[in-house]
Scaffold this motif. Sequence first.
Motif, PDB file in Angstrom:
ATOM      1  N   UNK A 143       0.691  -1.501   0.040  1.00 49.35           N
ATOM      2  CA  UNK A 143      -0.036   0.024  -0.364  1.00 49.35           C
ATOM      3  C   UNK A 143       0.146   1.005  -0.395  1.00 49.35           C
ATOM      4  N   UNK A 144       1.943   1.451   0.619  1.00 53.01           N
ATOM      5  CA  UNK A 144       2.640   2.251   0.969  1.00 53.01           C
ATOM      6  C   UNK A 144       4.014   2.161   0.970  1.00 53.01           C
ATOM      7  N   UNK A 145       4.458   0.864   0.558  1.00 55.08           N
ATOM      8  CA  UNK A 145       6.182   0.868   0.016  1.00 55.08           C
ATOM      9  C   UNK A 145       6.773   1.514  -0.864  1.00 55.08           C
ATOM     10  N   UNK A 146       7.569   2.381  -0.721  1.00 54.89           N
ATOM     11  CA  UNK A 146       8.625   3.051  -2.198  1.00 54.89           C
ATOM     12  C   UNK A 146       9.060   1.693  -3.559  1.00 54.89           C
ATOM     13  N   UNK A 147       8.685   1.246  -2.652  1.00 52.35           N
ATOM     14  CA  UNK A 147       9.265   0.037  -4.241  1.00 52.35           C
ATOM     15  C   UNK A 147       7.984   0.068  -4.489  1.00 52.35           C
ATOM     16  N   UNK A 148       7.100  -0.280  -4.517  1.00 50.72           N
ATOM     17  CA  UNK A 148       6.193   0.376  -5.501  1.00 50.72           C
ATOM     18  C   UNK A 148       5.596   1.011  -6.052  1.00 50.72           C
ATOM     19  N   UNK A 149       5.829   1.927  -5.287  1.00 50.14           N
ATOM     20  CA  UNK A 149       5.903   3.478  -5.952  1.00 50.14           C
ATOM     21  C   UNK A 149       6.897   4.183  -6.810  1.00 50.14           C
ATOM     22  N   UNK A 150       7.793   3.686  -6.731  1.00 50.05           N
ATOM     23  CA  UNK A 150       9.004   3.927  -7.953  1.00 50.05           C
ATOM     24  C   UNK A 150       8.825   3.104  -8.877  1.00 50.05           C
ATOM     25  N   UNK A 151       7.900   1.766  -8.863  1.00 50.22           N
ATOM     26  CA  UNK A 151       8.199   0.547  -9.851  1.00 50.22           C
ATOM     27  C   UNK A 151       7.176   1.420 -10.914  1.00 50.22           C
ATOM     28  N   UNK A 152       5.501   2.015  -9.942  1.00 48.92           N
ATOM     29  CA  UNK A 152       4.678   2.131 -11.019  1.00 48.92           C
ATOM     30  C   UNK A 152       5.238   3.489 -11.746  1.00 48.92           C
ATOM     31  N   UNK A 153       6.092   4.465 -10.750  1.00 46.88           N
ATOM     32  CA  UNK A 153       6.182   5.416 -11.827  1.00 46.88           C
ATOM     33  C   UNK A 153       7.081   5.945 -12.744  1.00 46.88           C
ATOM     34  N   UNK A 154       7.869   4.190 -13.012  1.00 47.53           N
ATOM     35  CA  UNK A 154       9.187   3.846 -14.683  1.00 47.53           C
ATOM     36  C   UNK A 154       7.854   3.961 -14.950  1.00 47.53           C
TER      37      UNK A 154
END
Length: 306
Positions: A143-154
């Motif tokens: 939900x709030x992990x930086x890995x998912x946020x980074x991969x979704x940004x890319x």
Amino acid sequence: MEQTSALTRKRVRAAWWFLTPMIITLAMVAGWPLLRTFWFSMTNATLDGSGVAEFIGFDNYFIYEDGEFYGILFDPTWWQAVWNTLYFAIVSVSLETVFGIVVALVLNTKFKGQGLVRAAVLVPWAIPTIVSAKMWGWMLHDQFGIINDFLMTLGLIAAPLAWTADSDLSLNVVIAVDVWKTTPFMALLVLAALQMLPSDCYEAAKIDGIHPVKVFFKVTLPLIMPAVMVAVVFRALDALRVFDLIYVLTPSNEATMSMSVYARQNLVDFQDVGYGSAASTLLFLIVALCTIAYLYVGRKSMNEGN
């Protein structure tokens, strides 16, 4: 000749005198608990202490009742834990060995800021396993992990992934975290071996114009192989006994359960000391057999190479 033989016997006796305190301490610290664990595996003891533990032989390992076999050796969950542990150990130790050699080769070259880079590389290994597992657990949160946020940004993923809860991803994620943490340990041992290599053979290879890749496989790798074997043995022992990383990073399910987690589940959660001790005994035997087999194969290959 007789004086040499007498001197040798004297040195052997002196060595045994020095080793005796260590052997006694090791027997008390490791041997006695191991024997107690084996004994409990032959009983129906429970953690709550209700009733008197009775000797039941090998019933915790296997028993035939009503036309079916029961016990840990016929428990599919146990064999899934064995497979998970072996898969984790083989993949993680292999990757750590390759990456450790690469990192050691880089650190062995002279460049500006070499000391700072060496210190920075050791940081993941210096972090306690519980702390690094919790840190990666937050980073991999769906939900709030930086890995998912980074991969979704890319744009690499369309929706957050449950890295540590998805049975198809969790074990490989645990391996990735373990490789991140333990590669510096492998690199440190390999780097120590690299710094002890003689320089004359490399100078001769440079004069002859031999390609560096060929020099590595023909000269460097055979010379550092004893140190690599020691590092692999130590890491394999740790990997086969893995507990804290899996227990903290993932839920207790069959997809990631290791042999140590399985033993802990039966000992603590189910309060079955006998069954959990049987799992611990089998874990010890598997670790011992894997270590002996690896040492035998490694020594045989080194003797053939010599």
